[in-house]
Scaffold this active site. Structure first.
Site, PDB file in Angstrom:
ATOM      1  N   GLY A 134       0.821  -1.203   0.000  1.00 50.07           N
ATOM      2  CA  GLY A 134       0.000   0.000   0.000  1.00 50.07           C
ATOM      3  C   GLY A 134       0.858   1.257   0.000  1.00 50.07           C
ATOM      4  CB  SER A 135       0.164   4.591   1.404  1.00 49.34           C
ATOM      5  OG  SER A 135      -1.110   4.633   0.800  1.00 49.34           O
TER       6      SER A 135
END
Lengths: 452, 506
Positions: free
Chosen positions: B235-236
């Site tokens: 993810g981020s």
């Protein structure tokens, strides 16, 4: 009947005295005893970290036995082959060490001392045979009686309960023995006597079928009958090792006596037919064949390692040099580790090196037996010595081939080494007869004529 | 004696001119000797050529017997052993024990008589069981004599306080923590929950078997090592890698200057815009710093595409992605960043989605590489190997894995990550008196993003006012949480904070 050629031979070289080689024998016997004691000490050091307290007594016991046997040979068979006795002492000593080592790893302890007792009895019988059988040719007279006794001995175990699937034991209280072991010597005597008399008839007469000369039934009949009785009894007792041994002995002696290669062919055909039939009919044998074809099959089937697989594991773990006595795990083989499978312990703890050394000892013993037979002059003696040597050779092959996965496993004892009183005693008798005959074979002529 | 006589003629003195017993006997003797020769050949086959296969047959107990014939060497954390051996009285003389099995299982693995060895117990098995040739001074002689040396000890790089903080922080949640000392690559914590007790099946009894079967059947997979053997979409948190690539490549030079990123950003070749979680992201030409602080998908996806597939792959690989042999010395699962993608896939991959997947260890390497001024150190779990008497067999020295970026670029990223903690989504990781840099991640997964998102946090921390390399970098992942609001900042950052505090001693 054998003396004239011997006289000729001795006359050809009158000036050269025949060495007795008793000093060689003494040195080798002492070396054999020391080797066994060393093995005993090694077991103690590896298992307990110290020299066993009774190593001296053990060495003394084996030493006294060996020296007694040597003294008797020196006294009454001074021209005997000097290798026979030391090899027997060494093999017996190795056997005692390995059995002692396995005693230490299993609950049924005390097998080594029992084996030492049996070995003493074996040496006693060795001495008796060397003293009493002054001329082996006298045994010829008792050939048929011997065959009868052997047959009775073989039939007896049918009336006793089976042990591990085979009815080959006579059990009286704490004592048990395998009469088949004694029977093989008697059978060898019978074959030798019969073939010595009838070899010409067997070789010359009879019908010719294609390239093979078949003997007349009248000549071959009795010997085939006796042999069939033996093998029949053994198949009933499901003792395949011994029947295979008797069969092999029969074929070898027939060939040696008659030089007819046809016998080998017939023998092999008969053996094949017999093997297939028994393998078909007996589930006991059938499973042995299955295990031989795929020793690791039971592992793949999820049933764990069978005895052959465990035996192969033991050999493999030994590798080239072995783990050292006491450091292996051959107890994993389970029952019969001290008898039928004792070779696996040798392979694991002494390695390929030790195993081949043991095989070479047997090879020497066998070749000395054959040499004795070839050097003798009387056909009976020649056939008997060759037969006895063949028994040892075939038996080693059948039992060692079985535990090494070369041939299907048949319950048999490794001569001199495996646990089992009847086996040890019988093998001492075989060596005694070979010592006796080799003495006559090597003895210079004047003594030989005094003898007869 | 046979030598004294003339050799037998072909036509013998037997019946009918056939060979006599001298000849046939010799032939029969040769036959018997051939049989014994066959035995020697077969023995050689079994004992030399097949021995290796037979020794390693699953049904052959000898290797296991040998391994447990003496106390096994120990695995240590700091100066304390976390393992032991106890006599069993059975066929296997000793069995493995663990002082705090579940706490260290992700690092130690297990040594079981029935089920083999894994992790450090597996990789260092030769040393622990005493068969390693380095344990003896006379290796050749010992091999001949089959002398077994006492097992050696394995000193891990783990930090007891950090490990305890990680396990306590994860609690009953499903997740993992990996913490690294950035300057050396020493692994300070390696935790995976739910954990298991490797001592519960160390023996070979039916109780051991029952314990093993229970663990294998558990749907929570307690024996899965989530810190090393499981990859998750990062993810981020992966935006740190994207930012590093963009800065290193010169796509962005000033983190505070406006970028050319458009809004909305439509994935190249599609009509789908890349959506943001925060409305603060929904405007064009945001600076990289703002994009990181608010974790803007549109900006970082755009920058990833601008940087290009090759540069993105190269930067990801600098941190351990796509390395199937990242042995430390236990081998982690391969973290993935696809090497063949179209532009929309590059955009998605640059924000840690699509096929991008990482082990917590590799994400800890990302944070550690940034903290160590751009130099990624090779991760190490073993500090040293010693003999039973304490003498050293092997000492692990710090080794550079890759120079991922220049110290200048690393300094820019450190600033970005500090801003995330100070002003953005990573507020939960703040520690008084320390400089903390971090990045949150909340990775969607499952069909149509139906699965509970994975909550990530990667960070590093050092004492305030110190120029030294921060002493700790950490990656935390929480998988399948029961929490209603699953975010990296909410779930994972507090755990990272307590691990960092444990190392900093605050």
């Amino acid at each position: 009947m054998a003396t004239p050629p011997a006289v000729t031979r001795a006359a050809a070289r009158p000036s050269r005295p025949v060495p007795t080689r008793r000093g060689t024998e003494l040195a080798l016997v002492l070396a054999a005893v020391l080797t066994a004691v060393f093995g005993y000490v090694e077991v103690g050091v590896n298992l307990d970290g110290k020299v066993p307290a009774d190593a001296a007594q053990y060495g003394a016991a084996l030493g006294v036995l060996a020296l007694l046997a040597h003294a008797v040979v020196r006294w009454r068979a001074r021209y005997a082959d000097p290798l026979l006795l030391p090899i027997a002492v060494l093999l017996n000593g190795i056997g005692l060490v390995v059995i002692y080592r396995l005693d230490r790893a299993s609950s049924g302890a005390g097998a080594a001392s029992t084996q030492l007792l049996w070995s003493s009895l074996g040496v006693a019988l060795f001495i008796l045979v060397v003293l009493l059988v002054r001329d082996h040719r006298r045994l010829q007279r008792y050939a048929y009686l011997g065959a009868l006794v052997a047959l009775v001995l073989l039939v007896l175990p049918i009336f006793f309960p089976p042990v591990y699937g085979s009815r080959i034991w006579i059990v009286i209280g704490p004592l048990s023995f395998q009469p088949g072991e004694f029977a093989k010597v008697l059978l060898a005597v019978f074959f030798a006597a019969y073939l010595a008399v009838h070899r010409d008839a067997l070789a010359l007469t009879g019908r010719r079928v294609w390239r093979w000369q078949l003997p007349r039934g009248r000549v071959l009949g009795p010997v085939l009958l006796i042999w069939a009785a033996f093998v029949g009894v053994l198949v009933l007792e499901t003792d395949l090792g011994t029947s295979l041994l008797f069969f092999g002995l029969f074929v070898v002696m027939l060939y040696v006596a008659t030089a007819r290669t046809g016998w080998i062919a017939i023998g092999l055909v008969l053996a094949a037919v017999g093997a297939v039939t028994v393998g078909w009919l007996s589930p006991h044998v059938h499973s042995r064949v299955t295990d031989w074809l795929d020793p690791l099959g039971s592992i793949a089937a999820g049933k764990g390692a069978n005895q052959i697989a465990q035996s192969l594991f033991a050999f493999a773990w030994g590798g080239e040099l072995g783990t050292g006595l006491g450091n292996g795990h051959s107890v994993l083989i389970g029952f019969a580790a001290k008898s039928d499978f004792i070779l696996a312990t040798i392979g694991e703890e002494l390695g390929l090196t030790g195993l081949i050394a043991v095989f070479l000892l047997y090879a020497l013993l066998v070749s000395r037996g054959f040499r004795t037979g070839i050097a003798l002059r009387d056909p009976f003696g020649r056939l008997l010595a060759i037969g006895l040597a063949a028994i040892v050779g075939l038996q080693v092959f059948v039992v060692a081939g079985g535990v090494l996965g070369l041939i299907p496993l048949t319950g048999m004892t490794l001569p001199f080494v495996a646990q089992g009183g009847s086996s040890v005693v019988t093998n001492w008798i075989i060596v005694a007869l070979l010592v006796r005959m080799s003495d006559i074979a090597r003895r210079p002529a004047p003594l030989a004529s005094e003898e007869s | 004696m046979a030598r004294n006589r003339p050799r037998p003629r072909p036509r013998g003195n037997g019946p009918q001119g056939l060979p006599g017993i001298s000849v046939t006997g010799r032939r029969a003797g040769t036959f018997c000797l051939l049989l014994i020769a066959a035995l020697c050949v077969q023995a050689t086959r079994v004992q030399v050529f097949q021995s290796d296969d037979l020794d390693h047959n699953a049904a052959n107990q000898r290797l296991t017997i040998e391994r447990y014939s003496q106390p096994r060497g120990n695995i240590l954390v700091g100066a304390d052993t976390v393992t032991g051996s106890e006599p069993t009285g059975g066929r296997y003389d000793y069995k493995r024990t663990y002082t705090d099995g579940p706490m260290y299982a992700a690092a130690t693995g297990f040594a079981s008589q029935a089920y083999g060895n894994t992790q450090l117990e597996g990789v260092e098995d030769d040393l622990l069981s005493g068969t390693d040739s380095r344990l003896s001074g006379w290796a050749v002689w010992d091999a001949v004599a089959r002398r077994q040396n006492p097992g050696g000890d394995v000193y891990t790089t783990l930090n007891r306080a950090a490990q305890e903080a990680a396990v306590r922080g994860l609690g009953s949640q499903k997740g993992a923590v990996a913490a690294i000392e950035p300057a050396t690559g020493r692994i300070l914590a390696l935790a995976s929950t739910p954990s298991y007790d490797p001592g519960s099946f160390a023996g070979s009894s039916s109780a051991d078997q029952a314990a093993w079967n229970r663990l294998q059947a558990d749907t929570d997979q307690p024996m899965l090592n989530r810190a090393l053997r499981q990859t998750y979409p990062p993810g981020s948190t992966f935006k740190v890698v994207t930012a590093a690539a963009a800065l290193a490549d010169g796509v962005v030079t000033d983190i505070d200057a406006p970028t050319s990123a458009p809004y909305p950003y439509v994935l190249p070749g599609t009509t789908t815009p890349l959506v943001n979680d925060s409305s603060a992201c929904d405007e064009p030409e945001l600076s990289l710093d703002t994009a990181m602080v608010y974790s803007c998908n549109s900006v970082l996806g755009y920058l990833g595409v601008q940087t290009g597939l090759d540069r993105m792959v190269a930067m990801a690989e600098n941190f351990g992605f796509n390395d199937a042999r990242l042995d430390m010395p236990v081998r982690p699962a391969r973290s993935n960043f696809d090497t063949k993608m179209n532009q929309s896939q590059v955009a998605l991959s640059s924000i840690g989605q699509f096929d991008t997947a990482a082990t917590p260890l590799v994400m800890a390497m990302v944070a550690a590489g940034v903290a160590n001024n751009g130099t990624v150190m090779r991760p190490q779990l073993v500090d040293k190997l010693t003999r039973s008497d304490g003498t050293t067999v092997q000492l692990t020295k710090p080794a550079v894995y890759r120079q991922a970026m220049t110290p200048a670029v690393a300094g820019q990223i450190q600033q970005l990550m500090t801003d995330v903690v100070e002003n953005g989504t990573g507020g939960n990781a703040r520690i008084g008196g320390a400089v903390v840099g971090g990045k949150t991640g909340t990775a969607q997964h499952g069909v149509g993003n139906s699965g509970t998102p994975y909550a990530w946090f990667i960070s590093w921390a050092g004492p305030a006012g110190s120029d030294a390399v921060p002493p700790v970098a950490v990656a935390v992942v929480i998988a399948d949480s029961d929490a209603t609001d699953v975010t990296g900042g909410g779930l994972a950052a507090p755990i990272a904070r307590s691990v960092m505090r444990a190392v900093l001693g605050r």
